[in-house]
Design an enzyme around this catalytic site. Structure first.
Site, short mmCIF file in Angstrom:
data_model
loop_
_atom_site.label_atom_id
_atom_site.label_comp_id
_atom_site.label_asym_id
_atom_site.label_seq_id
_atom_site.Cartn_x
_atom_site.Cartn_y
_atom_site.Cartn_z
N ASP A 37 0.61 -1.44 0.04
CA ASP A 37 0.06 0.21 0.37
C ASP A 37 0.65 1.47 -0.01
O ASP A 37 2.37 0.96 0.57
CB ASP A 37 -1.08 0.28 1.31
CG ASP A 37 -2.30 0.69 0.87
OD1 ASP A 37 -2.72 0.70 0.09
OD2 ASP A 37 -2.74 1.39 2.45
N HIS A 54 2.94 3.06 -9.18
CA HIS A 54 2.44 1.87 -9.01
C HIS A 54 3.53 0.74 -10.20
O HIS A 54 4.05 -0.25 -9.75
CB HIS A 54 0.91 1.98 -9.81
CG HIS A 54 -0.23 1.73 -9.18
ND1 HIS A 54 0.73 1.43 -7.98
CD2 HIS A 54 -1.16 2.44 -10.03
CE1 HIS A 54 -0.98 2.03 -7.60
NE2 HIS A 54 -2.31 2.53 -8.79
N LEU A 148 10.52 -21.22 -4.08
CA LEU A 148 9.21 -20.12 -3.44
C LEU A 148 7.64 -20.69 -4.41
O LEU A 148 7.48 -20.02 -5.57
CB LEU A 148 10.24 -18.97 -3.67
CG LEU A 148 8.89 -17.49 -3.59
CD1 LEU A 148 8.71 -18.46 -1.24
CD2 LEU A 148 9.51 -16.19 -3.65
C1 IPE Z 1 -5.62 -2.56 0.09
O1 IPE Z 1 -4.76 -1.48 0.03
C2 IPE Z 1 -5.63 -3.46 -1.07
C3 IPE Z 1 -4.33 -3.44 -2.87
C4 IPE Z 1 -3.72 -3.84 -1.51
C5 IPE Z 1 -4.16 -4.08 -3.87
P1 IPE Z 1 -5.91 -0.65 -0.67
O2 IPE Z 1 -4.87 1.01 -0.46
O3 IPE Z 1 -7.66 -0.43 -1.64
O4 IPE Z 1 -6.94 -0.63 0.72
P2 IPE Z 1 -7.85 0.57 1.40
O5 IPE Z 1 -8.29 1.40 0.97
O6 IPE Z 1 -6.84 1.29 2.21
O7 IPE Z 1 -8.31 -0.43 2.40
C1 IPE Z 2 -1.03 0.30 -3.15
O1 IPE Z 2 -1.38 1.34 -3.31
C2 IPE Z 2 -1.22 -0.88 -4.73
C3 IPE Z 2 -3.14 -1.07 -5.27
C4 IPE Z 2 -3.73 -1.10 -3.92
C5 IPE Z 2 -3.02 -1.14 -6.39
P1 IPE Z 2 -2.45 2.67 -3.24
O2 IPE Z 2 -2.80 2.70 -5.00
O3 IPE Z 2 -3.49 1.97 -2.41
O4 IPE Z 2 -1.84 3.30 -2.74
P2 IPE Z 2 -2.76 4.84 -1.58
O5 IPE Z 2 -3.08 3.58 -0.43
O6 IPE Z 2 -3.31 5.80 -2.48
O7 IPE Z 2 -1.55 5.04 -1.28
MG MG Z 3 -3.81 2.42 -0.60
#
Ligand code: IPE
Ligand code: IPE
Ligand code: MG
Length: 264
Positions: A37, A54, A148
């Site tokens: 995240d 990303h 793995l």
């Molecule tokens: C969790 O991250 C899902 C993934 C890492 C794919 P999100 O950014 O989607 O989760 P929330 O919205 O903070 O709960």
């Molecule tokens: C995690 O990073 C990747 C996915 C959920 C695909 P985010 O895109 O959720 O990044 P934030 O939480 O907005 O910083």
């Molecule tokens: Mg996120």
């Protein structure tokens, strides 16, 4: 561990060498699960489009997969796209799908060279056909490998996984192939996407959020949770090593009492 073995895992970075030396290789977590995240926040702090976050995050995946394989972990599962992530703007979703395809295309050779068995946890059928085909190729071409077990959780949600198990059990019960009285925890586990994997021992979440966001809800019942403020694109080998060192300091009780408390 010999110095040569340590170097095999981390090379010549002194901090990383110290971390590896602190790891007890006889008590490694068998399965590490990661909620990646913070890609969006990483990009925003640099005034870049979210997709750049990303893209940078793919480098972190590479680094963590390589480290997990070198350490000799049995399984690594990373949450890459949740069923809720379809709510995001279409250009972000299609950008993520494009990155996924590119990742498999570019990494397949390295995965194979490192004896890594690739898998997907989640609703593969709900992904665009070109992405699905690429993922299936990755699964197929690594299916005989024994190192793995690296899985991407894609189009995944713990609730939908469990709902699906409930539906399938109901269908089997109606067909008479299972007696409802025989439905136990093992029967559920055998029907999860992760049936072939050990339970996650360690759950890592980056970017400081204290929630599980619908990830592996059944499987993490007794996982040790390790949260870091580091944003996913900044996450590297040393962070995974630190998480493992900290994990090994925890006392897992599974509802029981400590050995010393029992003697008191
Ligand atoms: C969790 O991250 C899902 C993934 C890492 C794919 P999100 O950014 O989607 O989760 P929330 O919205 O903070 O709960
Ligand atoms: C995690 O990073 C990747 C996915 C959920 C695909 P985010 O895109 O959720 O990044 P934030 O939480 O907005 O910083
Ligand atoms: Mg996120």
């Amino acid at each position: 561990m010999t110095r040569a073995q340590v170097l095999e895992v981390v090379g010549d970075d002194r901090d990383e060498q110290t971390l590896v030396a602190a790891i007890d290789f006889s008590r490694l977590p068998r399965h590490v699960a990661v909620i990646m995240d913070g890609n969006g926040r990483w990009a925003r702090s640099r005034h870049l489009p979210r997709l750049e976050g990303h893209r940078a995050g793919v480098e972190s995946v590479r680094s963590v997969v390589e480290t997990a394989a070198r350490l000799g972990l049995q399984a690594l599962t990373v949450y890459a796209f949740s069923t809720e992530n379809w709510k995001r703007p279409t250009d972000e979703v299609s950008g993520l799908m494009g990155l996924l395809k590119l990742y498999i295309r570019r990494e397949l050779k390295t995965l194979r060279a490192n004896n890594i068995k690739f898998g997907v946890v989640g609703g593969l059928d709900g992904l665009p056909k070109d992405v699905r085909d690429e993922l299936r190729r990755g699964i197929h071409e690594t299916s005989k490998l024994s190192g793995l077990q690296f899985s991407l959780a894609l189009n995944y949600s713990g609730r939908s996984e469990l709902t699906d198990v409930a539906r399938r059990l109901a269908i089997e019960a109606r067909a008479g192939t299972i007696d409802p009285m025989d439905i136990d925890e093992k029967a559920i586990e055998r029907r999860l996407f992760t049936a072939h994997l050990p339970e996650p021992d360690l759950l890592i979440r980056t970017s400081g959020e204290l929630r599980v966001s619908n990830f592996l809800l059944w499987q993490i019942a007794y996982a040790e949770i390790w949260v870091t403020d580091v944003l996913w694109p900044d996450f590297r080998r040393r962070h995974l090593l630190q998480a493992i060192v900290d994990f090994q300091k925890r006392e897992r009780r599974y509802g029981g009492i400590t050995a010393s408390a029992g003697k008191a």
